[in-house]
Design an enzyme around this catalytic site. Structure first.
Site, PDB file in Angstrom:
ATOM      1  N   HIS A  36       0.808  -1.220   0.000  1.00 13.10           N
ATOM      2  CA  HIS A  36       0.000   0.000   0.000  1.00 13.10           C
ATOM      3  C   HIS A  36       0.848   1.280   0.000  1.00 13.10           C
ATOM      4  O   HIS A  36       0.675   2.164  -0.841  1.00 13.10           O
ATOM      5  CB  HIS A  36      -0.934  -0.043   1.223  1.00 13.10           C
ATOM      6  N   ARG A 142      -7.530   2.544 -10.029  1.00 10.47           N
ATOM      7  CA  ARG A 142      -7.905   1.643  -8.920  1.00 10.47           C
ATOM      8  C   ARG A 142      -9.049   2.300  -8.155  1.00 10.47           C
ATOM      9  O   ARG A 142      -8.824   3.226  -7.370  1.00 10.47           O
ATOM     10  CB  ARG A 142      -6.727   1.448  -7.970  1.00 10.47           C
ATOM     11  N   ARG A 198     -10.781  -0.014 -13.198  1.00  4.94           N
ATOM     12  CA  ARG A 198     -10.880  -1.324 -12.567  1.00  4.94           C
ATOM     13  C   ARG A 198     -11.935  -1.280 -11.465  1.00  4.94           C
ATOM     14  O   ARG A 198     -11.883  -0.424 -10.587  1.00  4.94           O
ATOM     15  CB  ARG A 198      -9.540  -1.723 -11.969  1.00  4.94           C
ATOM     16  N   GLU A 325      -3.939 -11.806 -13.349  1.00  6.27           N
ATOM     17  CA  GLU A 325      -3.074 -11.701 -12.172  1.00  6.27           C
ATOM     18  C   GLU A 325      -3.038 -12.995 -11.357  1.00  6.27           C
ATOM     19  O   GLU A 325      -2.537 -13.019 -10.241  1.00  6.27           O
ATOM     20  CB  GLU A 325      -3.429 -10.486 -11.306  1.00  6.27           C
ATOM     21  N   GLY A 346      -1.695  -7.865 -14.308  1.00  5.95           N
ATOM     22  CA  GLY A 346      -1.494  -7.290 -12.972  1.00  5.95           C
ATOM     23  C   GLY A 346      -0.332  -8.042 -12.348  1.00  5.95           C
ATOM     24  O   GLY A 346      -0.509  -9.016 -11.615  1.00  5.95           O
ATOM     25  N   THR A 347       0.856  -7.575 -12.684  1.00  3.41           N
ATOM     26  CA  THR A 347       2.040  -8.370 -12.319  1.00  3.41           C
ATOM     27  C   THR A 347       2.425  -8.249 -10.844  1.00  3.41           C
ATOM     28  O   THR A 347       3.296  -8.981 -10.391  1.00  3.41           O
ATOM     29  CB  THR A 347       3.234  -7.981 -13.213  1.00  3.41           C
ATOM     30  N   ASN A 348       1.788  -7.332 -10.109  1.00  3.59           N
ATOM     31  CA  ASN A 348       2.036  -7.332  -8.655  1.00  3.59           C
ATOM     32  C   ASN A 348       1.447  -8.613  -8.084  1.00  3.59           C
ATOM     33  O   ASN A 348       2.105  -9.376  -7.391  1.00  3.59           O
ATOM     34  CB  ASN A 348       1.379  -6.129  -7.982  1.00  3.59           C
ATOM     35  N   ASP A 349       0.184  -8.842  -8.388  1.00  3.75           N
ATOM     36  CA  ASP A 349      -0.442 -10.060  -7.890  1.00  3.75           C
ATOM     37  C   ASP A 349       0.072 -11.289  -8.624  1.00  3.75           C
ATOM     38  O   ASP A 349       0.217 -12.347  -8.025  1.00  3.75           O
ATOM     39  CB  ASP A 349      -1.973  -9.967  -8.016  1.00  3.75           C
ATOM     40  N   CYS A 411      -0.208  -3.444 -15.992  1.00  5.84           N
ATOM     41  CA  CYS A 411      -0.437  -2.306 -15.090  1.00  5.84           C
ATOM     42  C   CYS A 411       0.150  -2.536 -13.708  1.00  5.84           C
ATOM     43  O   CYS A 411      -0.051  -1.734 -12.808  1.00  5.84           O
ATOM     44  CB  CYS A 411      -1.922  -1.963 -15.015  1.00  5.84           C
TER      45      CYS A 411
HETATM   46  C1  PEP Z   1      -1.479  -5.857  -9.814  1.00  5.95           C
HETATM   47  O1  PEP Z   1      -1.837  -6.788  -9.086  1.00  5.95           O
HETATM   48  O2  PEP Z   1      -0.458  -5.889 -10.512  1.00  5.95           O
HETATM   49  C2  PEP Z   1      -2.283  -4.625  -9.872  1.00  5.95           C
HETATM   50  C3  PEP Z   1      -2.000  -3.676 -10.716  1.00  5.95           C
HETATM   51  O3  PEP Z   1      -3.307  -4.515  -8.987  1.00  5.95           O
HETATM   52  P1  PEP Z   1      -3.094  -4.105  -7.440  1.00  5.95           P
HETATM   53  O4  PEP Z   1      -1.670  -3.666  -7.270  1.00  5.95           O
HETATM   54  O5  PEP Z   1      -4.053  -3.015  -7.163  1.00  5.95           O
HETATM   55  O6  PEP Z   1      -3.423  -5.381  -6.734  1.00  5.95           O
HETATM   56 MG    MG Z   2      -3.813  -6.833  -8.291  1.00  6.45          MG
END
Ligand code: PEP
Ligand code: MG
Length: 471
Positions: A36, A142, A198, A325, A346-349, A411
């Site tokens: 966050h 977001r 989103r 993701e 969503g490459t973070n997840d 993203c």
């Molecule tokens: C992600 O998961 O890459 C993404 C962009 O979504 P968030 O970071 O909000 O989970």
């Molecule tokens: Mg995500």
């Protein structure tokens, strides 16, 4: 008043938003590149050291401790968000300036690159910054971030804690005007450029109230009894919120949430269109793992579009797509693309779920992994080409096989990391999306990758120009 402050927290949550706004920078003990604090600070263009695991933050004594050093509230520290260093005292810094040379370089870059570059933005301020830096649209808005401000978060919490559909709809009705007004503003600022919106994806831990005062506030807003709200908050507390009741799972179980959001988008589009503004909403469903989830959500969105068109007389053209993701979504991309009109990785997840590595807790031991040579780079910073990257190749190929010309972007935070942008060009994505402040560096990396001959070649110069302006 007027003092410069660094916000120091164990980790941040939405109620820190006021502190983050006024701080010069943010330092957290827990977290990583995609938690966050890092995501929000990056959006604000503020330096952030997130996941400084050696630091112990003591809220009671208002000090932080590290390596035998104690820093008290009011002591001066300097942070370097690029290296993760925390230094005692004031270190001389300079403010970067955008000169004529910068504009000339960006012009060359724009002539060369073939990859589109969009921004992750949800507030009007972010969107304006994105345009200033030359973003070609918004690749990720977001929507849960639109509810961080105190007068909104209370209704967001009221909605999350509602005990039944009637109570949830009552809270959603309070959120709708905020949502609609924000979208009107975004449509106006982006002036016809695409905006990927989103729908809600709130890991509940980020929004559940913990302090008594917050619980009392939610109870008052909902006209509910304090103990009932407290009990419901305890009920919803999840052992693993990142893999819990979030993303489209919320939309499937409580379709009225996405119904409200879709309605707000189409009502805003109608207002903007009546004011002469062209709108190009792309509605994106998060955390899809099964095609049927997307199918169900498409029904909700399409219904809202038809109802608003009937009420306002304005028919808005829109696209529905999904984030990829989860590994399952990448593997089943062929069938998901039968419904999805676009994909965004969503490459973070996707990194979190591919590695089985918590994006909020990994900072501490990843540092040791790097020191011991277990991994070469933090996969939350630079895309893991071999694992996550392979899933991206598979997802893109299977998606486009099912739907030729499928638009595919990214993203996650990697969209602003030069080495990862290079990989996106190699895989043949249509665009990357990153924080507004990283747009220039993403453009430069895209141009370098194109100069190196990576990625698909444009058939003709004119066609290539057209693609660039419509990522
Ligand atoms: C992600 O998961 O890459 C993404 C962009 O979504 P968030 O970071 O909000 O989970
Ligand atoms: Mg995500």
């Amino acid at each position: 008043m007027g003092e410069k402050v660094i916000l120091v927290r164990i980790e941040t949550s939405p109620e820190d938003i006021g502190g983050m706004h006024v701080a010069q920078g943010i330092l957290t003990a827990r977290g990583g590149m995609t938690s966050h604090a890092a995501v929000v600070a990056r959006g604000m263009g503020k330096p952030c050291v997130s996941g400084a695991g050696d630091i112990k933050v003591d809220y009671k004594d208002k000090v932080l401790r590290a390596f035998g050093v104690v820093v008290a509230e009011g002591d001066v520290v300097t942070i370097d968000g690029a290296t993760g260093e925390v230094m005692r005292g004031a270190v001389a810094t300079i403010q970067p300036r955008l000169t004529g040379d910068f504009a000339r370089l960006m012009k060359w870059v724009d002539e060369i690159r073939t990859l589109g570059v969009r921004a992750n933005a949800e507030t009007p301020e972010d969107a304006r910054t994105a345009r200033r830096f030359g973003a070609e649209g918004i690749g990720l808005s977001r929507t849960e971030h639109m509810f961080f401000e105190p007068e909104r978060i209370v209704h967001m919490r009221e909605m999350i804690l509602a005990r039944d559909e009637t109570a949830r709809r009552a809270a959603l009705a309070k959120l709708l005007p905020y949502q609609r007004a924000d979208f009107v503003e975004l449509f106006k600022i982006m002036e016809g450029l695409p905006i990927t919106i989103r729908l809600l994806d709130p890991p509940l831990n980020e929004f559940l109230p913990h302090r008594d005062a917050e619980i009392a506030e939610v109870a008052a807003a909902a006209g509910a009894d304090l103990n009932t709200v407290r009990a419901r908050a305890l009920d919803l507390d999840e052992a693993n919120p990142m893999l819990g009741h979030r993303g489209c799972r919320l939309g499937v179980t409580y379709p009225e949430i996405y119904e409200m959001q879709a309605r707000a988008i189409f009502e805003a589009a109608a207002v903007a269109a009546k004011g002469g503004v062209k709108v190009r909403p792309e509605i994106m469903i998060p955390l899809v793992g099964v095609k049927r989830e997307l199918d169900l959500m498409k029904v909700v969105v399409d219904r809202a579009a038809a109802e608003v068109a009937k009420q306002t007389g304005v028919k808005t053209r829109y696209k529905i797509g999904t984030m990829i993701e989860l590994p399952r979504a990448a593997l089943r991309a062929g069938e998901i693309a039968e419904t999805a009109e676009f994909f965004s990785f969503g490459t973070n997840d996707l990194t979190q779920t591919t590695y089985g590595l918590s994006r909020d807790d990994a900072g501490y031991f990843l540092t040791q992994y790097l020191e011991r040579g277990v991994i070469e780079s933090d996969p939350f910073i630079t895309l893991d080409r071999d694992g996550v990257g392979e899933l991206m190749r598979i997802g893109t190929a299977r998606g486009r096989a099912a739907r030729p010309g499928l638009k595919v972007g990214i993203c996650g935070e990697h969209g602003g990391d030069p080495a990862s942008v290079r990989f996106c060009q190699e895989v043949g994505l249509d665009y990357v999306s990153c924080s507004p402040f990283r747009v220039p560096i993403a453009k430069l990396a895209a141009a370098q990758a194109a100069l190196d001959g990576l990625g698909p070649k444009p058939a003709r110069k004119t066609k290539h120009r057209k693609r660039r302006s419509r990522p």
